[in-house]
Scaffold this active site. Structure first.
Site, PDB file in Angstrom:
ATOM      1  N   SER A  27     -17.505  19.580   8.256  1.00 13.54           N
ATOM      2  CA  SER A  27     -17.256  18.207   7.806  1.00 13.54           C
ATOM      3  C   SER A  27     -18.229  17.777   6.714  1.00 13.54           C
ATOM      4  O   SER A  27     -18.173  16.655   6.226  1.00 13.54           O
ATOM      5  CB  SER A  27     -17.354  17.231   8.985  1.00 13.54           C
ATOM      6  OG  SER A  27     -18.591  17.396   9.651  1.00 13.54           O
ATOM      7  N   THR A 159      10.919 -22.020  -0.981  1.00 18.20           N
ATOM      8  CA  THR A 159      11.274 -21.304   0.245  1.00 18.20           C
ATOM      9  C   THR A 159      12.436 -20.406  -0.166  1.00 18.20           C
ATOM     10  O   THR A 159      13.244 -20.798  -1.020  1.00 18.20           O
ATOM     11  CB  THR A 159      11.707 -22.252   1.389  1.00 18.20           C
ATOM     12  OG1 THR A 159      12.856 -22.986   0.954  1.00 18.20           O
ATOM     13  CG2 THR A 159      10.597 -23.236   1.756  1.00 18.20           C
ATOM     14  N   HIS A 160      12.501 -19.217   0.403  1.00 21.35           N
ATOM     15  CA  HIS A 160      13.508 -18.219   0.003  1.00 21.35           C
ATOM     16  C   HIS A 160      13.415 -17.917  -1.497  1.00 21.35           C
ATOM     17  O   HIS A 160      14.413 -17.531  -2.106  1.00 21.35           O
ATOM     18  CB  HIS A 160      14.932 -18.682   0.350  1.00 21.35           C
ATOM     19  CG  HIS A 160      15.071 -19.229   1.737  1.00 21.35           C
ATOM     20  ND1 HIS A 160      15.463 -18.463   2.806  1.00 21.35           N
ATOM     21  CD2 HIS A 160      14.826 -20.470   2.234  1.00 21.35           C
ATOM     22  CE1 HIS A 160      15.477 -19.205   3.904  1.00 21.35           C
ATOM     23  NE2 HIS A 160      15.084 -20.431   3.579  1.00 21.35           N
ATOM     24  N   SER A 281       1.676  -1.012 -22.752  1.00 25.94           N
ATOM     25  CA  SER A 281       2.613   0.095 -22.596  1.00 25.94           C
ATOM     26  C   SER A 281       2.501   0.990 -23.830  1.00 25.94           C
ATOM     27  O   SER A 281       2.325   0.504 -24.939  1.00 25.94           O
ATOM     28  CB  SER A 281       4.038  -0.459 -22.477  1.00 25.94           C
ATOM     29  OG  SER A 281       4.971   0.547 -22.834  1.00 25.94           O
ATOM     30  N   LYS A 287       4.374  -5.255 -24.499  1.00 29.33           N
ATOM     31  CA  LYS A 287       4.070  -5.385 -23.072  1.00 29.33           C
ATOM     32  C   LYS A 287       2.610  -5.694 -22.777  1.00 29.33           C
ATOM     33  O   LYS A 287       1.703  -5.182 -23.399  1.00 29.33           O
ATOM     34  CB  LYS A 287       4.426  -4.078 -22.333  1.00 29.33           C
ATOM     35  CG  LYS A 287       5.887  -3.786 -22.210  1.00 29.33           C
ATOM     36  CD  LYS A 287       6.666  -4.832 -21.398  1.00 29.33           C
ATOM     37  CE  LYS A 287       6.346  -4.768 -19.921  1.00 29.33           C
ATOM     38  NZ  LYS A 287       6.865  -3.549 -19.304  1.00 29.33           N
ATOM     39  N   GLU A 294      -0.739  -5.421  -9.364  1.00 34.20           N
ATOM     40  CA  GLU A 294       0.233  -4.397  -8.943  1.00 34.20           C
ATOM     41  C   GLU A 294      -0.452  -3.291  -8.144  1.00 34.20           C
ATOM     42  O   GLU A 294       0.045  -2.822  -7.119  1.00 34.20           O
ATOM     43  CB  GLU A 294       0.910  -3.763 -10.162  1.00 34.20           C
ATOM     44  CG  GLU A 294       1.892  -4.658 -10.863  1.00 34.20           C
ATOM     45  CD  GLU A 294       2.402  -3.986 -12.128  1.00 34.20           C
ATOM     46  OE1 GLU A 294       3.446  -3.327 -12.060  1.00 34.20           O
ATOM     47  OE2 GLU A 294       1.729  -4.104 -13.174  1.00 34.20           O
ATOM     48  N   GLN A 326     -13.784  13.922  14.514  1.00 30.36           N
ATOM     49  CA  GLN A 326     -14.296  14.209  13.177  1.00 30.36           C
ATOM     50  C   GLN A 326     -13.339  13.684  12.101  1.00 30.36           C
ATOM     51  O   GLN A 326     -13.740  13.421  10.972  1.00 30.36           O
ATOM     52  CB  GLN A 326     -14.504  15.722  13.034  1.00 30.36           C
ATOM     53  CG  GLN A 326     -15.059  16.148  11.697  1.00 30.36           C
ATOM     54  CD  GLN A 326     -15.602  17.565  11.754  1.00 30.36           C
ATOM     55  OE1 GLN A 326     -16.559  17.850  12.458  1.00 30.36           O
ATOM     56  NE2 GLN A 326     -14.964  18.474  11.027  1.00 30.36           N
TER      57      GLN A 326
HETATM   58  N1  ARG Z   1     -19.040  16.585  12.718  1.00 34.95           N
HETATM   59  C1  ARG Z   1     -18.862  15.991  14.003  1.00 34.95           C
HETATM   60  C2  ARG Z   1     -18.017  14.736  13.928  1.00 34.95           C
HETATM   61  O1  ARG Z   1     -17.812  14.270  12.876  1.00 34.95           O
HETATM   62  C3  ARG Z   1     -20.185  15.666  14.592  1.00 34.95           C
HETATM   63  C4  ARG Z   1     -20.229  15.802  16.078  1.00 34.95           C
HETATM   64  C5  ARG Z   1     -19.961  17.214  16.434  1.00 34.95           C
HETATM   65  N2  ARG Z   1     -20.190  17.466  17.803  1.00 34.95           N
HETATM   66  C6  ARG Z   1     -19.826  18.603  18.337  1.00 34.95           C
HETATM   67  N3  ARG Z   1     -20.112  18.799  19.567  1.00 34.95           N
HETATM   68  N4  ARG Z   1     -19.165  19.507  17.657  1.00 34.95           N
HETATM   69  O2  ARG Z   1     -17.549  14.223  14.911  1.00 34.95           O
END
Ligand code: ARG
Length: 467
Positions: A27, A159-160, A281, A287, A294, A326
């Site tokens: 992660s 309204t509408h 544009s 434009k 938007e 995670q």
């Molecule tokens: N990267 C993990 C998360 O975002 C951290 C906790 C991980 N814990 C574990 N026991 N693998 O949740």
């Protein structure tokens, strides 16, 4: 073989992680964003461990010093992030240990990555909530000031999306302000539940060390330690709650956006947005497109999507921590970024809205917007409301045939529908008379708009003081 397994948990493993699995489960590419909060949490944890006698003073000092160096390396983008080290926590801890030696390995005493990450996201979200709250306040202020400026400006109310009754532009803007007030309150309410500390829950059951969670909570500015370790490491309902707040806010911003887009069109031509909030544009030279509203309208979709994602992520998870969690980070981060971007765009843009009062007034004169005022006039003269409705309907039919507004008809023309109509009828048929007559709390009369704007200013100041 075991010497090539993961250095943080490889002890019981007999072969290294598959290269793809390592990348798939890592992660660090997204959770590195939490490094400030991770380091802050670690410093508080080490400080608490020293106070309860688990770490010596020297050990704590080495850890705090080392973490400071690590933080500066990351700030300077000179940190050797490694996917093999999985996440932000293990990257920082490994680097700390490289710097200060074996003491670095003591930092993780009495905690787990499970309570660590749950703490990091709460610290992160709390900071971001404070930024979001300040931006909502800035947008609310802008609306209140614009509403005060435009308290007397008459426009058609719809309204509408059909012309209904005249309203003041200031009143319309204060309607937006009310929506944002509720969003602001929802956000500050959500913050209370974010501001609870998971640290000390460890992996799931707590820890055997004599920790003092109140010390850590105080150091990190949390309201209190979480009551239950299983709940503390596993639930992400605070992120869901933020996602629900964000979805409601974006729903409101998209409604405002839609009106801004309509109003800048040649067909309405009610307002002008300065060029710096628009683009052109590449093919049509004439434009000027209202891109900012938007885009805000469009970004609503991803925020709703993240809320659905987070709800579905949590659904059916058994206690306590599961790796599923995670997956909370990317939707949460994107929600925060999107909300902050949309609010900044709106808060910058709103004070620059230029009302085209003449066009609004002319539009309100079309579409018989004072028909209800005529019916109310007849009721005051003793006609039953249903009959009054019918009489005015006939007058409108004449107006449609002859292409003129009720206020443009002569007294004789009007009196052919009811002899209850007198010369004073023209006071209620003008647009100014119509809006001024709705003179009660919540009504569109210019005096009411000015009073409502003042109350809104006061309420905003009170909310900010309490926060
Ligand atoms: N990267 C993990 C998360 O975002 C951290 C906790 C991980 N814990 C574990 N026991 N693998 O949740």
């Amino acid at each position: 073989m075991s010497n090539t397994t993961n250095q943080s948990w490889g002890g019981r493993f007999s072969e290294p992680t598959d290269a793809f699995v390592a990348r798939f489960t890592a992660s660090v590419d997204f959770d590195r964003r939490l490094y400030h909060h991770d380091i802050r949490g670690s410093i508080a944890h080490a400080t608490m461990l020293e106070r309860v006698g688990v770490l010596t003073c020297d050990e704590r000092e080495a850890i705090v010093q080392g973490l400071g160096e690590v933080e500066r390396e990351i700030d300077a983008e000179q940190f050797p992030w490694s996917v093999e080290l999985e996440d932000v926590h293990m990257n920082i801890e490994a680097r700390l240990t490289e710097k200060i030696g074996i003491t670095g390995k003591k930092l993780h005493t009495g905690r787990s990555r499970n309570d660590q990450i749950a703490t990091d996201i709460r610290l992160y979200l709390r900071d971001e909530i404070d930024i979001v709250a300040a931006e909502i306040a800035r947008l609310r202020e802008g609306l209140i000031e614009l509403a005060t400026r435009e308290a007397d400006t008459v426009m058609p109310g719809f309204t509408h999306l059909q012309t209904a009754q005249p309203v003041t532009f200031g009143h319309h803007l204060l309607a937006w302000q009310e929506m944002l007030t509720r969003d602001h309150e929802r956000l500050l309410d959500c913050r209370k539940r974010v501001n609870v500390m998971p640290l000390g829950a460890a992996a799931l059951a707590g820890t055997t060390y004599p920790i003092d969670r109140h010390v850590t909570a105080d150091l990190l500015g949390f309201e209190r330690p979480a009551e239950n370790s299983l709940d503390a490491v596993s639930d992400r309902d605070f992120a869901i709650e933020f996602g629900a707040f964000a979805s409601t806010l974006l729903m409101h911003l998209s409604r405002m956006s839609e009106e801004l887009v309509l109003w800048t069109s040649a067909q309405f031509d009610f307002i002008d947005l300065p060029d710096r909030f628009c683009t052109g544009s590449s093919i049509m030279p004439q434009k000027k497109n209202p891109d900012v509203p938007e885009l805000v309208r469009g970004k609503t979709g991803r925020v709703y999507g993240h809320l659905m994602g987070l709800l579905t992520l949590m659904k059916s998870q058994p206690l306590a921590y599961n790796k599923d969690n995670q997956e909370d980070k990317e939707p949460l981060f994107d929600t925060v970024d999107t909300v902050q971007g949309c609010l900044k765009a709106f808060a910058d843009m709103v004070p620059a809205i230029e009302a085209k009062a003449g066009n609004m007034f002319e539009a309100a004169r079309k579409g018989f917007s004072t028909a209800t005022d005529l019916a109310d006039y007849l009721v005051r003269a003793g006609v039953a409301f249903r009959d009054a409705h019918e009489i005015v309907g006939q007058a409108v039919a004449l107006g449609l045939r002859e292409q003129k507004d009720l206020s443009e008809m002569s007294l004789d023309e009007l009196r052919q529908f009811s002899d209850a109509i007198q010369a004073d009828v023209f006071e209620v048929l003008t647009l100014e008379g119509s809006v001024a007559a709705r003179n009660h709390i919540g009504g569109t009369a210019p005096d009411q708009v000015r009073a409502a704007a003042q109350r809104a200013r006061d309420a905003l100041a009170t909310l900010q003081q309490e926060a």
